[in-house]
Design a protein around this motif. Structure first.
Motif, PDB file in Angstrom:
ATOM      1  N   VAL A  74     -21.041   8.229   2.331  1.00 53.29           N
ATOM      2  CA  VAL A  74     -20.329   7.227   3.218  1.00 53.29           C
ATOM      3  C   VAL A  74     -19.648   6.351   2.314  1.00 53.29           C
ATOM      4  N   GLN A  75     -18.445   6.148   2.575  1.00 54.95           N
ATOM      5  CA  GLN A  75     -17.507   5.327   1.728  1.00 54.95           C
ATOM      6  C   GLN A  75     -16.468   4.453   2.513  1.00 54.95           C
ATOM      7  N   ARG A  76     -15.831   3.752   1.828  1.00 53.24           N
ATOM      8  CA  ARG A  76     -14.873   2.978   2.271  1.00 53.24           C
ATOM      9  C   ARG A  76     -13.506   3.105   1.637  1.00 53.24           C
ATOM     10  N   VAL A  77     -12.436   3.728   2.145  1.00 48.11           N
ATOM     11  CA  VAL A  77     -11.366   4.018   1.426  1.00 48.11           C
ATOM     12  C   VAL A  77     -10.036   3.395   1.877  1.00 48.11           C
ATOM     13  N   PRO A  78      -8.904   3.276   1.026  1.00 46.47           N
ATOM     14  CA  PRO A  78      -7.687   2.527   1.927  1.00 46.47           C
ATOM     15  C   PRO A  78      -7.175   3.644   2.960  1.00 46.47           C
ATOM     16  N   PHE A  79      -6.538   3.064   3.838  1.00 43.59           N
ATOM     17  CA  PHE A  79      -5.901   3.632   5.076  1.00 43.59           C
ATOM     18  C   PHE A  79      -4.961   4.899   4.532  1.00 43.59           C
ATOM     19  N   ALA A  80      -4.238   4.318   3.846  1.00 39.58           N
ATOM     20  CA  ALA A  80      -3.245   5.295   3.288  1.00 39.58           C
ATOM     21  C   ALA A  80      -3.500   6.669   2.538  1.00 39.58           C
ATOM     22  N   LYS A  81      -4.733   6.342   1.767  1.00 46.47           N
ATOM     23  CA  LYS A  81      -5.427   7.362   1.001  1.00 46.47           C
ATOM     24  C   LYS A  81      -6.054   8.413   2.249  1.00 46.47           C
ATOM     25  N   TRP A  82      -6.740   7.900   3.061  1.00 38.02           N
ATOM     26  CA  TRP A  82      -7.488   8.631   4.214  1.00 38.02           C
ATOM     27  C   TRP A  82      -6.382   9.204   5.009  1.00 38.02           C
ATOM     28  N   LYS A  83      -5.378   8.446   5.315  1.00 38.38           N
ATOM     29  CA  LYS A  83      -4.289   9.238   6.041  1.00 38.38           C
ATOM     30  C   LYS A  83      -3.713  10.513   5.499  1.00 38.38           C
ATOM     31  N   ALA A  84      -3.574  10.483   4.133  1.00 35.37           N
ATOM     32  CA  ALA A  84      -2.934  11.490   3.254  1.00 35.37           C
ATOM     33  C   ALA A  84      -3.771  12.571   3.132  1.00 35.37           C
ATOM     34  N   ARG A  85      -4.957  12.563   3.273  1.00 37.47           N
ATOM     35  CA  ARG A  85      -5.914  13.708   3.506  1.00 37.47           C
ATOM     36  C   ARG A  85      -6.123  14.638   4.478  1.00 37.47           C
ATOM     37  N   GLY A  86      -5.501  14.198   5.543  1.00 40.33           N
ATOM     38  CA  GLY A  86      -5.349  14.922   6.982  1.00 40.33           C
ATOM     39  C   GLY A  86      -4.335  16.108   6.629  1.00 40.33           C
TER      40      GLY A  86
END
Length: 203
Positions: A74-86
């Motif tokens: 379980v982690q906390r990541v920058p939104f832009a990084k999270w979005k790019a993973r989709g």
């Protein structure tokens, strides 16, 4: 310049502008979903008949937007990084309709108490490990007193054809009575309003 090149340039510029605008519109407590590129994503989408296979919670700070998510760990990541993973960077953003800013922050704070915990590959309901939609459900239940999505039995999902995948995960005896929460169930909850979507026919 050829027309196709002009279109490509325009689309590129438009996308570059759209991403910051989306991030700027986010609020703490927003629920974000996308199509994960993980190994289990295809099975989750088949079982739920939905494009959504991963979900997280947004936290907006003075340093930008972040997503608290249950992966390994379980982690906390920058939104832009999270979005790019989709897949194709497509995203669905949902917002609770009737909660205060304080309640949404309390939900995020509840989610953050699980940071560092391992991912729960067997989708259990204990707190020793977490899967993505479990983290979001429990965060709002415990932090704001509201349940989103509905609990479903594993055997009630469209698991026909996924027997091999389930045996690899659970062994010979697959727990079809296991109760779990899915990203698709969260996405369908009418108590959450659609703020943004790149997906057709969300509801």
């Amino acid at each position: 310049m050829r027309w196709s090149v002009l279109v490509a340039v325009w689309l590129g510029a438009h996308g570059a502008v759209a991403a910051p605008r989306l991030e700027a519109s986010l609020r703490t407590g927003d629920i974000v979903l996308h199509t994960s590129r993980s190994r289990q994503s295809e099975a989750i989408r088949a079982a739920t008949e939905s494009p959504f296979s991963h979900v997280g919670l947004v936290e907006v700070t003075s340093k930008g937007a972040w997503v608290v998510e249950a992966v390994q760990p379980v982690q906390r990541v920058p939104f832009a990084k999270w979005k790019a993973r989709g897949v194709k960077s497509h995203i669905l953003v949902l917002r609770p309709k009737d909660l205060s800013d304080a309640q949404r922050q309390q939900a995020v704070d509840a989610a953050k108490t699980h940071l560092g915990k391992p991912y729960d590959w067997k989708f259990g309901w204990g707190d020793e490990a977490m899967y993505c939609s479990e983290l979001v459900r429990k965060a709002y239940t415990r932090g704001a007193g509201v349940d989103y999505g509905k609990m479903e039995r594993l055997g009630s999902l469209k698991v026909q054809g996924l027997e091999k995948v389930m045996r690899e995960r659970y062994g010979v005896k697959v727990p079809l009575d296991l109760e779990l929460i899915t990203p698709a169930s969260l996405a369908a909850d009418e108590k959450l309003e659609v703020v943004h979507s790149d997906f057709p026919s969300v509801r």
